[in-house]
Design a protein around this motif. Structure first.
Motif, PDB file in Angstrom:
ATOM      1  N   SER A  57      -5.874   2.543  -1.164  1.00 24.20           N
ATOM      2  CA  SER A  57      -5.594   1.545  -0.177  1.00 24.20           C
ATOM      3  C   SER A  57      -4.616   2.060   0.783  1.00 24.20           C
ATOM      4  O   SER A  57      -3.761   2.990   0.343  1.00 24.20           O
ATOM      5  N   PRO A  58      -4.538   1.737   1.893  1.00 23.45           N
ATOM      6  CA  PRO A  58      -3.212   2.098   2.806  1.00 23.45           C
ATOM      7  C   PRO A  58      -1.997   2.051   2.262  1.00 23.45           C
ATOM      8  O   PRO A  58      -1.154   3.028   2.278  1.00 23.45           O
ATOM      9  N   LEU A  59      -1.573   1.169   1.411  1.00 24.30           N
ATOM     10  CA  LEU A  59      -0.214   1.046   0.949  1.00 24.30           C
ATOM     11  C   LEU A  59      -0.061   1.876  -0.128  1.00 24.30           C
ATOM     12  O   LEU A  59       0.909   2.517  -0.431  1.00 24.30           O
ATOM     13  N   PHE A  60      -1.053   2.241  -1.062  1.00 21.28           N
ATOM     14  CA  PHE A  60      -0.988   3.323  -2.084  1.00 21.28           C
ATOM     15  C   PHE A  60      -0.645   4.559  -1.483  1.00 21.28           C
ATOM     16  O   PHE A  60       0.073   5.270  -1.895  1.00 21.28           O
ATOM     17  N   PHE A  61      -1.506   4.957  -0.394  1.00 15.86           N
ATOM     18  CA  PHE A  61      -1.328   6.196   0.247  1.00 15.86           C
ATOM     19  C   PHE A  61       0.081   6.373   0.889  1.00 15.86           C
ATOM     20  O   PHE A  61       0.719   7.360   0.727  1.00 15.86           O
ATOM     21  N   TYR A 105      -9.441   0.987  -4.600  1.00 17.53           N
ATOM     22  CA  TYR A 105      -9.709   0.524  -3.336  1.00 17.53           C
ATOM     23  C   TYR A 105     -11.305   0.918  -3.113  1.00 17.53           C
ATOM     24  O   TYR A 105     -11.704   2.007  -3.232  1.00 17.53           O
ATOM     25  N   PRO A 106     -12.044  -0.331  -2.470  1.00 16.78           N
ATOM     26  CA  PRO A 106     -13.217  -0.062  -2.469  1.00 16.78           C
ATOM     27  C   PRO A 106     -13.862   0.642  -1.450  1.00 16.78           C
ATOM     28  O   PRO A 106     -14.977   1.508  -1.498  1.00 16.78           O
ATOM     29  N   ASN A 107     -12.982   1.279  -0.562  1.00 17.92           N
ATOM     30  CA  ASN A 107     -13.362   2.170   0.497  1.00 17.92           C
ATOM     31  C   ASN A 107     -12.921   3.792   0.016  1.00 17.92           C
ATOM     32  O   ASN A 107     -13.013   4.490   0.868  1.00 17.92           O
ATOM     33  N   GLN A 151     -16.411   4.911 -10.745  1.00 15.25           N
ATOM     34  CA  GLN A 151     -15.827   4.214  -9.121  1.00 15.25           C
ATOM     35  C   GLN A 151     -16.771   4.854  -8.241  1.00 15.25           C
ATOM     36  O   GLN A 151     -17.078   4.281  -7.395  1.00 15.25           O
ATOM     37  N   GLN A 152     -16.977   6.214  -8.353  1.00 13.71           N
ATOM     38  CA  GLN A 152     -17.766   6.954  -7.421  1.00 13.71           C
ATOM     39  C   GLN A 152     -19.093   6.495  -7.231  1.00 13.71           C
ATOM     40  O   GLN A 152     -19.708   6.335  -6.208  1.00 13.71           O
ATOM     41  N   ALA A 153     -19.756   6.097  -8.337  1.00 10.80           N
ATOM     42  CA  ALA A 153     -21.020   5.553  -8.441  1.00 10.80           C
ATOM     43  C   ALA A 153     -21.233   4.342  -7.614  1.00 10.80           C
ATOM     44  O   ALA A 153     -22.025   3.775  -6.885  1.00 10.80           O
ATOM     45  N   GLU A 154     -19.926   3.620  -8.121  1.00 15.33           N
ATOM     46  CA  GLU A 154     -19.981   2.046  -7.423  1.00 15.33           C
ATOM     47  C   GLU A 154     -19.878   2.030  -5.777  1.00 15.33           C
ATOM     48  O   GLU A 154     -20.466   1.367  -5.249  1.00 15.33           O
ATOM     49  N   ARG A 157     -23.259   2.631  -4.443  1.00  9.87           N
ATOM     50  CA  ARG A 157     -24.011   1.741  -4.686  1.00  9.87           C
ATOM     51  C   ARG A 157     -23.624   0.467  -3.537  1.00  9.87           C
ATOM     52  O   ARG A 157     -24.536  -0.299  -3.097  1.00  9.87           O
ATOM     53  N   GLN A 158     -22.469   0.146  -3.565  1.00  8.92           N
ATOM     54  CA  GLN A 158     -21.965  -1.004  -2.627  1.00  8.92           C
ATOM     55  C   GLN A 158     -22.189  -0.548  -1.229  1.00  8.92           C
ATOM     56  O   GLN A 158     -22.472  -1.498  -0.293  1.00  8.92           O
TER      57      GLN A 158
END
Length: 339
Positions: A57-61, A105-107, A151-154, A157-158
């Protein structure tokens, strides 16, 4: 943490007090994850949104860049596994798989540079063969490889899978978008040896495929680190899949690579399997063996990846030849245009 409030003032009103309480509560949660007071203080001073600290996420980075200034590679990795909530041993249950993947983070894309940075940190924190020694962090990081692949597979998929499509179709669309045909640098490879991802079991002379269907599984690598395994039906294979837990996924699934091709790959990714694999996977994989690399005339050629008449062969083709056919199909799919 009192200095935070002098840098970020809230009006002494009901709304201001509620907002101060909300921020304080969030700060305490972030502090429990392992973020330092200094980094959190800077985040508050910049009036950053503190609501989403998922990895990527932006906050994480923002916080991650601040922490890198004074934390060692090992300390950063300790922080990372704490944020994910990695147990000493994952259970393989779908609910847990989903919960672990949800910490990302989904992105956060499979080609994001964060993954190469993470690989470098592991390489620095575990020199020589220390990754395969008894060490809780090493065990958690080894099992984190399965979470990352899930996570990378998801993500694929998403972001790229359409109704009625296979994972293979979604992956082809993702690769076409990120690495179009005119892309000058070859950032991914298709058809790298998937020998270790084609394990079978032999019971009383009978060949048994995991999940009870013949499959010749192929490997796609991005910068060597990110790994996707596809079965013959076009499904992603993952040890900790967030959608469906299968025997074939547990036995032959993908795992993110910390090392580069060569010795460090063995140090960080291969030799760690025996001491650090979770108990549930050890139980499921019992009896399954990958084909060997023997050539004609060598010992145990009957179990060779390259023997067209051996135990791993099917319909007069070696396991290696069968996987090449699946690779060819995927490459043809990559050439197709789709909206």
């Amino acid at each position: 943490m009192g200095k935070f409030w002098s840098e970020h003032r809230y009006p002494f009103t009901q709304k201001g007090i509620v907002e101060r309480y909300r921020v304080a509560k969030r700060l305490l949660l972030l502090r429990e994850q392992g973020w330092s007071d200094d980094s959190l203080g800077r985040a508050v001073a910049r009036q950053l949104d503190l609501s989403d600290s998922r990895i990527g996420s932006p906050l994480f980075f923002t916080l991650w860049r601040l922490e890198k200034q004074f934390k060692s590679p090992r300390q950063l990795l300790d922080l990372l596994v704490a944020i994910v909530g990695m147990p000493e041993d994952v259970t393989g249950e779908r609910a847990e798989n989903q919960a672990l993947v949800a910490r990302f983070y989904p992105n956060l894309a499979p080609h994001d540079s964060f993954w190469w940075e993470l690989s470098q940190l592991v390489d620095q924190a575990f020199p020589c063969q220390t990754m395969s020694q008894q060490d809780l962090l090493a065990r958690q990081l080894h099992q984190l490889r399965y979470v990352i692949s899930s996570q990378q597979a998801e993500y694929v998929r998403q972001q790229f899978k359409r109704s009625g499509e296979t994972d293979r179709q979604a992956l082809a669309r993702y690769l076409r978008k990120v690495y179009p045909w005119w892309h000058w640098k070859k950032d991914y490879t298709i058809g790298s040896s998937a020998r270790l991802h084609n394990k079978l079991k032999f019971e009383q002379g009978t060949k048994r495929y995991p999940s009870a269907y013949p499959s010749f599984n192929i490997k796609i690598l991005i910068h060597f680190h990110t790994e996707f395994i596809l079965d013959s039906r076009g499904n992603f294979l993952n040890e900790l899949d967030a959608q469906e837990v299968t025997e074939i996924g547990i036995v032959n699934g993908a795992s993110f690579n910390y090392g580069k091709a060569g010795k460090r790959h063995w140090d960080l990714d291969v030799d760690t399997v025996r001491p650090h694999d979770p108990a549930f996977r050890n139980q499921v994989t019992q009896g399954f063996r990958a084909p060997n690399r023997s050539g004609r005339g060598e010992a145990e050629y009957d179990r060779s990846y390259f023997n067209p008449q051996g135990l791993y062969a099917e319909k007069g083709l070696s396991n290696h030849q069968q996987t090449k056919l699946v690779v060819r199909e995927f490459k043809q799919l990559l050439k197709k245009r789709s909206r």
